[in-house]
Design a protein around this motif. Structure first.
Motif, PDB file in Angstrom:
ATOM      1  N   GLY A   1      13.302  -6.630  10.192  1.00 30.93           N
ATOM      2  CA  GLY A   1      12.170  -7.568  10.256  1.00 30.93           C
ATOM      3  C   GLY A   1      12.611  -8.827   9.413  1.00 30.93           C
ATOM      4  O   GLY A   1      13.860  -8.970   8.895  1.00 30.93           O
ATOM      5  N   THR A   2      11.436  -9.737   9.041  1.00 37.11           N
ATOM      6  CA  THR A   2      11.398 -10.747   8.497  1.00 37.11           C
ATOM      7  C   THR A   2      12.181 -10.706   7.113  1.00 37.11           C
ATOM      8  O   THR A   2      12.615 -11.509   6.579  1.00 37.11           O
ATOM      9  N   GLY A   3      11.870  -9.461   6.248  1.00 36.27           N
ATOM     10  CA  GLY A   3      12.435  -9.314   4.792  1.00 36.27           C
ATOM     11  C   GLY A   3      11.218  -9.946   3.899  1.00 36.27           C
ATOM     12  O   GLY A   3      10.252 -10.563   4.497  1.00 36.27           O
ATOM     13  N   ILE A   4      11.850  -9.706   2.513  1.00 37.52           N
ATOM     14  CA  ILE A   4      10.632 -10.243   1.414  1.00 37.52           C
ATOM     15  C   ILE A   4      11.604 -10.789   0.452  1.00 37.52           C
ATOM     16  O   ILE A   4      12.469 -10.388   0.318  1.00 37.52           O
ATOM     17  N   PRO A   5      11.247 -12.077   0.087  1.00 42.06           N
ATOM     18  CA  PRO A   5      11.900 -12.865  -0.905  1.00 42.06           C
ATOM     19  C   PRO A   5      12.009 -11.903  -2.291  1.00 42.06           C
ATOM     20  O   PRO A   5      10.991 -11.198  -2.587  1.00 42.06           O
ATOM     21  N   SER A   6      12.925 -11.932  -2.939  1.00 43.52           N
ATOM     22  CA  SER A   6      13.382 -11.036  -4.192  1.00 43.52           C
ATOM     23  C   SER A   6      12.128 -11.263  -5.104  1.00 43.52           C
ATOM     24  O   SER A   6      11.894 -10.377  -5.831  1.00 43.52           O
ATOM     25  N   ALA A   7      11.622 -12.587  -5.407  1.00 38.17           N
ATOM     26  CA  ALA A   7      10.734 -12.997  -6.171  1.00 38.17           C
ATOM     27  C   ALA A   7       9.294 -12.226  -5.904  1.00 38.17           C
ATOM     28  O   ALA A   7       8.497 -12.264  -6.642  1.00 38.17           O
ATOM     29  N   MET A   8       9.186 -11.768  -4.700  1.00 38.06           N
ATOM     30  CA  MET A   8       7.935 -11.392  -4.204  1.00 38.06           C
ATOM     31  C   MET A   8       7.737  -9.696  -4.540  1.00 38.06           C
ATOM     32  O   MET A   8       6.746  -9.126  -3.955  1.00 38.06           O
ATOM     33  N   LEU A   9       8.946  -9.149  -4.483  1.00 37.90           N
ATOM     34  CA  LEU A   9       9.191  -7.734  -4.447  1.00 37.90           C
ATOM     35  C   LEU A   9       7.877  -6.969  -5.312  1.00 37.90           C
ATOM     36  O   LEU A   9       7.550  -6.041  -4.920  1.00 37.90           O
ATOM     37  N   ASP A  10       7.792  -7.731  -6.486  1.00 40.11           N
ATOM     38  CA  ASP A  10       6.882  -6.786  -7.553  1.00 40.11           C
ATOM     39  C   ASP A  10       5.611  -7.122  -7.197  1.00 40.11           C
ATOM     40  O   ASP A  10       4.538  -6.386  -7.482  1.00 40.11           O
ATOM     41  N   ALA A  11       5.315  -8.398  -6.711  1.00 40.56           N
ATOM     42  CA  ALA A  11       3.902  -8.847  -6.455  1.00 40.56           C
ATOM     43  C   ALA A  11       3.324  -8.373  -5.102  1.00 40.56           C
ATOM     44  O   ALA A  11       2.018  -8.584  -4.952  1.00 40.56           O
ATOM     45  N   ILE A  12       4.350  -7.938  -4.424  1.00 33.59           N
ATOM     46  CA  ILE A  12       3.906  -7.688  -2.658  1.00 33.59           C
ATOM     47  C   ILE A  12       2.711  -6.722  -2.659  1.00 33.59           C
ATOM     48  O   ILE A  12       1.833  -6.791  -1.720  1.00 33.59           O
ATOM     49  N   PHE A  13       2.318  -5.935  -3.696  1.00 37.12           N
ATOM     50  CA  PHE A  13       1.395  -4.809  -3.528  1.00 37.12           C
ATOM     51  C   PHE A  13       0.131  -5.207  -4.193  1.00 37.12           C
ATOM     52  O   PHE A  13      -1.085  -4.614  -4.238  1.00 37.12           O
ATOM     53  N   ASP A  14       0.228  -6.584  -4.791  1.00 34.11           N
ATOM     54  CA  ASP A  14      -1.115  -7.183  -5.488  1.00 34.11           C
ATOM     55  C   ASP A  14      -2.065  -7.574  -4.355  1.00 34.11           C
ATOM     56  O   ASP A  14      -1.827  -7.808  -3.283  1.00 34.11           O
ATOM     57  N   MET A  15      -3.423  -7.558  -4.947  1.00 35.37           N
ATOM     58  CA  MET A  15      -4.690  -7.937  -3.947  1.00 35.37           C
ATOM     59  C   MET A  15      -4.318  -9.098  -3.638  1.00 35.37           C
ATOM     60  O   MET A  15      -3.961  -9.955  -4.489  1.00 35.37           O
ATOM     61  N   PHE A  16      -4.631  -9.721  -2.308  1.00 33.39           N
ATOM     62  CA  PHE A  16      -4.775 -11.054  -1.768  1.00 33.39           C
ATOM     63  C   PHE A  16      -3.412 -11.467  -1.698  1.00 33.39           C
ATOM     64  O   PHE A  16      -3.121 -12.718  -1.363  1.00 33.39           O
ATOM     65  N   VAL A  17      -2.207 -10.944  -1.888  1.00 29.91           N
ATOM     66  CA  VAL A  17      -0.996 -11.585  -1.968  1.00 29.91           C
ATOM     67  C   VAL A  17      -0.306 -11.265  -0.494  1.00 29.91           C
ATOM     68  O   VAL A  17      -0.437 -10.142  -0.119  1.00 29.91           O
ATOM     69  N   GLN A  18       0.199 -12.378   0.021  1.00 31.42           N
ATOM     70  CA  GLN A  18       0.826 -12.510   1.247  1.00 31.42           C
ATOM     71  C   GLN A  18       2.149 -13.444   0.978  1.00 31.42           C
ATOM     72  O   GLN A  18       2.203 -14.363   0.335  1.00 31.42           O
TER      73      GLN A  18
ATOM     74  N   ILE B   1      14.956 -12.776   2.748  1.00 33.75           N
ATOM     75  CA  ILE B   1      14.220 -13.374   4.134  1.00 33.75           C
ATOM     76  C   ILE B   1      15.500 -13.275   5.121  1.00 33.75           C
ATOM     77  O   ILE B   1      16.597 -13.446   5.074  1.00 33.75           O
ATOM     78  N   GLY B   2      14.820 -12.415   6.601  1.00 33.57           N
ATOM     79  CA  GLY B   2      15.924 -12.435   7.434  1.00 33.57           C
ATOM     80  C   GLY B   2      16.714 -10.985   7.343  1.00 33.57           C
ATOM     81  O   GLY B   2      17.651 -10.790   8.100  1.00 33.57           O
ATOM     82  N   HIS B   3      16.398 -10.343   6.342  1.00 33.36           N
ATOM     83  CA  HIS B   3      17.294  -8.963   6.131  1.00 33.36           C
ATOM     84  C   HIS B   3      16.560  -7.752   6.217  1.00 33.36           C
ATOM     85  O   HIS B   3      16.909  -6.795   5.645  1.00 33.36           O
ATOM     86  N   GLY B   4      15.422  -7.834   6.825  1.00 33.45           N
ATOM     87  CA  GLY B   4      14.526  -6.529   6.891  1.00 33.45           C
ATOM     88  C   GLY B   4      13.932  -6.183   5.412  1.00 33.45           C
ATOM     89  O   GLY B   4      14.284  -6.750   4.489  1.00 33.45           O
TER      90      GLY B   4
END
Length: 525
Positions: free
Chosen positions: A315-332, A369-372
């Protein structure tokens, strides 16, 4: 002069350095040496203007001699300090000449709030003590800034979350409203109306999932949840999760590949909660993977006595800066949120909390982004495999048959619709819309079972249950509590009031049927 005072952009050590401008270079060298001996970093500036230009790069305190404030110096220093952000109250220490107060010092004190005047000559210990006190105050300011930044970020996340929630609630409300309008205008035959009923059922289920997610994340993050632990094979848990996610996968035309060479890997866990974990990960993969993409699940034994489940997508992938915060409440992830097909963005918070409750961990991986994306769940592994059990089905009609059920709810629509459902299942029903009305109805109707709403005004459901239990005629009737609250404290209070079962709104038909069957078996035993 505009001053941003952004020490976070500079190396950490600059945040608490002392910028000084003394009367002579000899004084500067001596002061710098004294501060260094005391473990305080300082920078001697060749002029007052140079000192002011250094402030944006980080300053814990300013140490300036009175002579540097002559002419426009005091006003320039006051302007620089007043340009600080609201959280900042930069300490200024002025080394004054002995004797009467000068006009320059008066201007400086009028233009700045945090000024300390130190009269020369002074003891070294006094100078060091004053500087340390100023730096302690500055540290508290940095801590305050961090708290304000965190609060601002949390407020931003909550605002975005509430906007998302409003959007997600409007989505099912629109087709519900349209279907109701059609049914009112057309008065179709039962066969023609069936598609509209099915549509409305799907949208209600969607809204229930949204509300359940909100309740779940609230309970879990506050530690108000208990796991029903048993030995489980992870392969079966994953298959159950796949079945929940299959409609979304098929709608998006994804290719799903399961790689589970060792299907006997077992853990101690809550089957429902772990199924929820992997269903959320699979749903996430489906939502953020373009149509026709691939989703892969790998089950394998880790190197440290754990079971590892990897959910990987194209899929669309996740920016490296968001990998740690992706599990936090209200984070998209803002750049990819539009690709998702609905949801509140709290699924990963639930995943992390539930996995950690099982003594495991979860990590997110992506090349950008773009790398699943890939989510890796590790759970403590049992030393032996187990076989997954089966859950008996419930015959709703048989469970409700021959029951005389009193439905009590101050919400008329809720009471009447539940009574109508019970009538369809074969029960005899009576309805009351309040506590006192329910007591009168019980005398006339003689119910074998009461389904009582807890949150009623006046006499609530718990008080009504206590009165029914105290009545000789009704003390043995079955009682089911119906409420939107499911916290352990609520459950304890409801049990103490004499209820046999506790169901959450909206009523799940299977759960209702199971409760009816249990109470029916008790009556016959």
């Amino acid at each position: 002069m505009t001053n941003t005072d952004a020490p976070d952009a500079s190396p950490v050590h600059t945040q608490l350095r002392v910028l000084l401008r003394t009367a002579t270079s000899k004084d500067a060298a001596m002061t710098t040496a004294v501060l260094k001996h005391a473990g305080i970093e300082s920078l001697a500036c060749p002029s007052l203007r140079d000192l002011l230009q250094e402030i944006p790069h980080g300053a814990g305190a300013l140490l300036v001699s009175e002579e540097m404030l002559s002419g426009t110096g005091a006003a320039e220093l006051a302007d620089a300090v007043s340009a600080q952000p609201p959280w900042s109250d930069l300490p200024v220490l002025i080394l004054a000449r002995q004797g009467a107060d000068s006009r320059a010092i008066g201007v400086a004190m009028d233009g700045m709030a945090n000024v300390t005047v130190l009269e020369r000559p002074m003891r070294v210990a006094s100078l060091v003590s004053a500087v340390r006190s100023a730096l302690r105050a500055r540290r508290r300011q940095y801590e305050l800034r961090r708290i304000l930044d965190d609060l601002g970020e949390a407020d931003k996340r909550k605002t975005e979350f509430l906007a998302t929630l409003a959007h997600e609630l409007r989505n099912p409300l629109a087709p519900l409203s349209t279907a109701l309008a059609i049914l009112k205008r057309k008065a179709p035959t039962p066969e023609a109306a069936l598609p509209y009923y099915e549509l409305m059922g799907r949208q209600v289920e969607h809204m229930v999932r949204l509300v359940n997610d909100l309740m779940e994340v609230s309970r879990i993050t506050r530690g108000k949840i208990e796991l029903q632990l048993a030995e489980l094979t992870l392969a079966q848990v994953i298959r159950d999760a796949v079945e929940l996610s299959r409609p979304l996968m098929e709608a998006r035309k994804h290719t799903l590949a399961l790689n589970m060479p060792d299907a006997s890997l077992a853990v101690e866990g809550d089957s429902v909660r772990l199924t929820q974990v992997f269903a959320n990960l699979l749903n996430n993969a489906a939502k953020y993977t373009p149509e026709g993409g691939t989703v892969e699940v790998f089950l394998e034994q880790g190197d440290h006595g754990d079971a590892v489940v990897r959910v990987k997508d194209s899929g669309t992938g996740i920016p490296s800066a968001m990998l740690d915060a992706i599990f936090d409440m209200f984070v998209q992830v803002s750049d990819t949120a539009r690709a998702a097909q609905g949801g509140l963005g709290i699924g990963l918070t639930l995943v992390k909390s539930l996995v950690e409750l099982h003594g495991g961990s979860v990590d997110a991986r992506s090349a950008g982004i773009g790398h699943g994306s890939e989510f890796v769940v590790s759970l403590p592994l049992l030393g032996r495999g187990v076989k997954a059990g089966t859950r008996p089905g419930v015959d709703a009609e048989a469970a409700a048959a021959r029951q005389r059920i009193l439905v009590v709810d101050d919400n008329r629509d809720a009471a009447e619709s539940l009574a109508a459902l019970l009538d369809l299942l074969g029960a005899q029903t009576a309805i009351a819309f309040g506590g006192m009305e329910a007591l009168r109805a019980a005398e006339d109707f003689g119910p074998t079972l009461g389904i009582l709403d807890i949150g009623m005004p006046g006499m609530d459901g718990c008080e009504l249950a206590r009165r029914l239990r105290a009545h000789p005629r009704h003390r043995h009737m079955g009682l089911i509590a119906l409420t939107g609250w499911g916290q352990p404290g609520d459950r304890a209070r409801i049990a103490q009031a004499g209820f046999d079962h506790h169901l959450l709104k909206p009523v799940n038909e299977d759960a209702l049927s199971a409760a009816l069957r249990d109470l029916g078996q008790r009556r016959r035993s």
